[in-house]
Design a protein around this motif. Structure first.
Motif, short mmCIF file in Angstrom:
data_model
loop_
_atom_site.label_atom_id
_atom_site.label_comp_id
_atom_site.label_asym_id
_atom_site.label_seq_id
_atom_site.Cartn_x
_atom_site.Cartn_y
_atom_site.Cartn_z
N SER A 212 182.44 69.97 71.03
CA SER A 212 182.22 70.43 72.40
C SER A 212 182.70 71.87 72.58
N ASN B 247 180.01 74.08 70.77
CA ASN B 247 178.74 74.10 71.51
C ASN B 247 178.85 74.88 72.81
N LYS C 248 178.63 78.65 72.06
CA LYS C 248 177.28 79.12 71.73
C LYS C 248 176.39 79.17 72.97
#
Length: 416
Positions: free
Chosen positions: A259, A262, A265
């Motif tokens: 998490s 991600n 990003k």
């Protein structure tokens, strides 16, 4: 030679193109490099030395391959009274097995005494980025060259971008943590909210010399603020641990780690769009963001509006689109189908040093790449002649006849 904060991480680098013998295990089982003068500058003439090393094989088309091993630096003629023959031994691993003739090998000696061993695919974007990052010669041969990193400067955006790709993080100072926590507490706000907060705590558009400078400054500011908040929240979660009684929650830890990655990003891409949108608002440039076109495609920005795009009588030559991707790789092709009425697509990116091969493909597909001015230094001179800056793109939008940029920038790259 200096590139941002490189000298805080590395003492120096050696680099070369791999020969067939070095890359093909079937032709040689030696797993050694001759101890040239360049290697002696990097490793000194003290021996034997063993370096803990992190190996990375980097190719635009696959995920990086990684291995942790040792490098051994020794004199094969140590017992000889007058002669020496230095060699650098490297083990067989996933990275050495993936390497092929012509790939670029970079040995970077880190300040902590470890070695970073990078193998970049010949002709790839990551190879171009590393050559720029370490100021290596473009015409590298099969003999090692040496570059010493002796100065420390403020890291620029392109440098941090590439270091992040290598898994090297620049520690964020915690100067603004109280300010951040006072606004958001222990939560990650929505990206639009955080982008607005970053601009509140940065100079306004009119305070900069140009829009390219403003965009990078706002991205820099948001990145710094986000990393401070992230470090604080993640540290608190790690202090709580992932142990429940006698059970270790491995799945919970893995999910938490994913998490974090991600979120990083996804946030960069949204922040990029948010700051671009604010520039359009400040300059009173009409646009539509994320509107739906043919086949339910959603270009990031349509100019002057999706309403005009949907009017058949509105001239095609007065319509523009801008795709937004913080990194390109092969994803740049996605924008080609996003607005059929617009023949020439524009794509803005923060990615430094995209390979010539890929920019030639973009031009052949009638896609014009837009790169903020400060990042353009990482591209080759011929590429820079073709690239648009953010200012160039805005000039195109504001030109009264929609025919192009007033200063007559050469938009043609010679195709290979």
């Amino acid at each position: 030679m200096s590139r941002g904060l490189l000298s805080e991480h590395f003492e120096g680098v050696c680099a070369k193109k791999l020969s067939a013998v070095e890359a093909d295990s079937g032709r040689s089982n030696q797993h050694e490099f001759n101890g040239t003068n360049a290697l002696k500058k990097l490793l000194t003439e003290k021996e034997p030395l063993t370096f803990a090393a992190r190996f990375l094989y980097l190719d635009d088309e696959i995920e990086p391959l990684e291995a942790i091993d040792d490098l051994t630096w020794y004199d094969a003629r140590r017992a000889h009274p007058t002669r020496s023959e230095y060699r650098l031994y490297y083990p067989s691993n996933a990275v050495s097995e993936a390497a092929t003739e012509g790939d670029t090998l970079i040995l970077a000696r880190q300040r902590d005494g470890q070695m970073l061993c990078l193998v970049a695919k010949d002709g790839s974007t990551i190879e171009r980025q590393l050559i720029w990052l370490f100021a290596l010669p473009d015409n590298m041969g099969k003999q090692f060259c040496f570059e010493e990193l002796i100065e420390t400067e403020r890291s620029d955006f392109a440098t941090r971008f590439i270091l992040d790709e290598l898994g090297i993080e620049i520690e964020a100072e915690q100067n603004d943590l109280d300010l951040i926590l006072a606004r958001f507490g222990m939560r990650f706000p929505k990206t639009r909210e955080f982008s607005s907060f970053a601009r509140e705590n940065a100079p306004k558009l009119g305070d900069f010399d140009n829009v390219d400078q403003a965009l990078i400054a706002w991205m820099d500011r948001e990145e710094s603020l986000f990393r401070q908040l992230e470090k604080h929240i993640v540290a608190e979660r790690l202090r709580k641990g992932f142990v429940d009684g006698n059970n270790v929650d491995v799945d919970g830890f893995v999910a938490f780690s994913l998490s974090v990655q991600n979120r990083r990003k996804a946030r960069v891409g949204y922040a990029f769009e948010n700051h671009l949108e604010q520039i359009f608002i400040d300059l009173k440039i009409p646009y539509s963001r994320g509107a739906i076109t043919e086949r339910r495609e959603k270009p990031d920005f349509i100019f002057p509006s999706i309403e005009q795009y949907r009017r058949p009588e509105f001239p095609n030559e007065k319509l523009f689109m801008l795709g937004v991707k913080s990194t390109c790789k092969d994803r740049w092709r996605q924008v080609l189908t996003e607005a059929e009425r617009i023949e020439e697509k524009h794509l803005i990116t923060l990615e430094p040093g995209i390979s010539e091969h890929q920019t030639h493909q973009m031009q052949a597909a009638n896609l014009q790449l837009v790169v903020p001015t400060s990042i353009q230094q990482s591209y080759l001179p011929l590429q820079r002649d073709w690239l648009f800056s953010v200012s160039d793109f805005l000039s195109l939008l504001s030109s009264s006849d929609g025919e192009g940029i007033s200063h007559g920038k050469n938009k043609t790259l010679k195709l290979l």
